[in-house]
Scaffold this active site. Structure first.
Site, short mmCIF file in Angstrom:
data_model
loop_
_atom_site.label_atom_id
_atom_site.label_comp_id
_atom_site.label_asym_id
_atom_site.label_seq_id
_atom_site.Cartn_x
_atom_site.Cartn_y
_atom_site.Cartn_z
N CYS A 84 0.82 -1.38 0.00
CA CYS A 84 -0.02 -0.21 -0.07
C CYS A 84 0.91 1.19 -0.01
O CYS A 84 1.46 1.41 -0.97
CB CYS A 84 -1.02 -0.14 1.19
SG CYS A 84 -2.26 1.00 1.07
N HIS A 170 -3.91 -5.20 0.80
CA HIS A 170 -3.24 -5.88 1.79
C HIS A 170 -3.24 -7.16 1.97
O HIS A 170 -4.39 -7.77 2.41
CB HIS A 170 -3.80 -5.28 3.09
CG HIS A 170 -3.70 -3.66 3.38
ND1 HIS A 170 -2.59 -3.22 4.11
CD2 HIS A 170 -4.28 -2.79 2.79
CE1 HIS A 170 -2.47 -1.95 3.80
NE2 HIS A 170 -3.54 -1.51 3.43
N GLU A 172 -2.09 -9.01 4.27
CA GLU A 172 -1.81 -9.55 5.66
C GLU A 172 -3.21 -9.42 6.17
O GLU A 172 -3.38 -10.32 7.40
CB GLU A 172 -0.91 -8.59 6.56
CG GLU A 172 -1.33 -7.33 6.79
CD GLU A 172 -1.24 -6.13 5.42
OE1 GLU A 172 -0.98 -6.81 4.42
OE2 GLU A 172 -1.29 -5.12 5.77
N SER A 229 -3.36 -12.95 30.61
CA SER A 229 -2.59 -13.21 31.96
C SER A 229 -2.60 -14.50 32.44
O SER A 229 -1.30 -15.06 33.26
CB SER A 229 -3.25 -12.25 32.94
OG SER A 229 -4.83 -12.67 33.05
#
Ligand code: XMP
Length: 508
Positions: A84, A170, A172, A229
């Site tokens: 891009c 894109h 990705e 976590s």
């Protein structure tokens, strides 16, 4: 750890970290750096490939970031791929022409015709679906370049020896159906070896944290019982033992059963010391005065940090470690040049002690992989995310109160149970049940009721950078409405299928 094979230069696109993640999915690690740091890095390192990310900038704007000065633009030292803005920058620098032609702007899904003979498009369908998001376009190629894909204009370019490449769309983004194939072809062209492996990463994180905290210090870990976590605690508890003090805050914004699950997950993670602080009153008192989403988040952070600082002092800790992900950091505007979307409760806080974010380059998807590699139970690695500020973000457009939180908590449980009953949990990445500040008239048992509205939002996504609204079957929609409106104060239920972008996952 082996040398980094790919440098990703970050020009501020929301998708930059997604490039890194997709390459890791293909087995290769990359380093992501903004232009100035990339320049310094290139002085001492020679990667096998350099990727230039997308951006909100136009190459013609004053102050638009340029190529790293050290970049060998001939492609002799390493393969170069501009995505891009990255492609526009290459074209502009090499004397092609970049303009903003009105008819060539593309935002969202598009179709591209590729030159299948080019190695970048090996095994890609001739007409392939892509995700594009650009105002500027390369309208004339630099000398020595050929067009290798077309949409309304030039969609990809390559120099003659296939060492300098540009793609306008894109690869990705998950919506580029064959994006992974394209990136795999790119990795093959650059001769990168596979070097990403979850077990190695776990050891790397343990080593990185130990190197910083050394052998004496106590470390506080912000523990919510979520996948991030819990996985982090599981990684660090074997190396830190009792020095790892997990602190959980019951903010009063938990879903039903959250506290029980939190304690179970602390056990699953082998946590030796868990402290749960009950702070519902303090949070409600501070947050209930505002209905502005961003202000609420900021107030939440202040209380959150205050409680943690107290614990840090009490336990004589020198470090706080958190399971903050790349996504949280990008959307808080803390990586490279990314624009701030919303203030996350635990990102960018100025702590009195050093804060560590060992998952800062990882996506949820990758942390789930680590959790699986660590043999944590399925209930942990498949757990849907839940934001730190919890149900406070799910009382929208009206001041938060204990009663409204209770109402959302019950409604969330009702909808979650229906989803479980129909075996839909796997199809939904996150469920949001929110109370809206829209009171309206209803009729129940021949009586007028003036009551609340709820919004139901179920989304599907791989990484929460983009999401799609989930469409419940009609039968389930009716069952949800019927179950929720049994509550005497709920008269209306809305379903929200808006994708991200333009919406975000949470309402605020
Ligand atoms: P958005 O709404 O930004 O959400 O599309 C993306 C994902 O992040 C979660 N989220 C948060 N998680 N603290 C968190 O721990 C936060 O402040 C926060 N805000 C959003 C959200 O639930 C979704 O999974």
């Amino acid at each position: 750890m082996d040398d980094i094979q790919i440098l990703i230069v970050d020009y501020g696109s929301q998708y930059t970290l997604v490039i890194g993640r997709t390459l890791r999915e293909l087995g290769v690690r990359g380093i992501i750096l903004p232009v100035k740091k990339a320049d310094k890095w290139l002085k001492h390192n020679t990667p096998k490939a350099v990727i230039l990310s997308g951006s909100n900038w136009s190459v013609h704007n004053d102050g638009a970031p340029g190529l790293p000065k050290m970049l060998d633009i001939t492609g002799k030292k390493y393969l170069i791929l501009g995505i891009c803005y990255g492609m526009q920058l290459l074209a502009h620098k090499l004397r092609g022409v970049v303009e903003k032609p009105f008819l060539h702007r593309e935002y969202g899904p598009a179709e591209v015709s590729v030159n299948k003979k080019h190695p970048l498009f090996k095994n890609v369908k001739e007409k392939t679906k892509v995700w594009a998001s650009h105002g500027d376009t390369v309208i004339a190629l630099p000398k020595g370049f050929i067009s290798i894909a077309k949409s309304k204009g030039i969609a990809a370019m390559s120099n003659k020896n296939n060492r300098v490449l540009g793609i306008q769309f894109h690869p990705e983004v998950i919506d580029t159906t064959e994006g992974k194939k394209i990136l795999q072809n790119f990795l093959t062209l650059s001769k990168c070896d596979k070097d990403w492996n979850p077990i190695n990463l776990i050891h790397q994180i343990q080593k990185e944290v130990l190197e910083v905290v050394k052998n004496k210090s106590n470390v506080i870990l912000g523990f919510s019982g979520g996948v991030d976590s819990t996985t982090l605690a599981r990684i660090l508890s074997p190396v830190l033992g009792k020095r790892l003090i997990c602190v959980a805050i019951d903010t009063g914004g938990f879903r039903e059963n959250e506290l029980i699950e939190l304690k179970e997950n602390a056990k699953n993670a082998g946590v030796k010391k868990l402290i749960v602080i009950s702070a519902a009153v303090e949070f409600i008192k501070n947050i209930s005065k505002t209905i502005d989403g961003e202000e609420k988040r900021k107030k939440f952070r202040v209380v959150y940090q205050r409680i943690f600082e107290k614990q840090i002092k009490k336990h004589n800790a020198d470090f706080i470690v958190q399971g903050t992900l790349a996504t949280d950091i990008i959307e808080s505007g803390k990586i490279g040049q990314s624009v701030m979307i919303k203030t996350h409760h635990n990102v960018g806080l100025a702590w009195k002690v050093k804060d560590l974010h060992p998952f800062r380059n990882l996506f949820k998807y990758e942390v789930r992989e680590l959790a699986r590699a660590l043999n944590l139970p399925k209930s942990v690695y498949e757990r849907n995310p839940f934001p730190g500020p919890g149900l406070y973000l799910r009382v929208v457009g009206t001041p938060v109160s204990k009663e409204k939180i209770k109402l959302v908590q019950e409604a969330d449980k009702t909808v979650t149970d229906i989803i479980k009953k129909y075996g839909l949990t796997k199809n939904i990445s996150q469920l949001i049940v929110a109370l809206l500040g829209v009171n309206s008239v209803g009729v129940k048992g021949d009586e007028r009721v003036y009551g609340h509205s709820l919004a139901i939002r179920a989304v599907q996504t791989a990484d929460f950078m983009t999401v799609k609204g989930y469409y419940f079957p009609e039968k389930i929609v009716n069952e949800i409405i019927s179950a929720l409106t049994k509550h005497k104060n709920i008269v209306r239920v809305f379903f929200d299928m808006t994708p991200k972008p333009p919406a975000t996952t949470e309402f605020e």
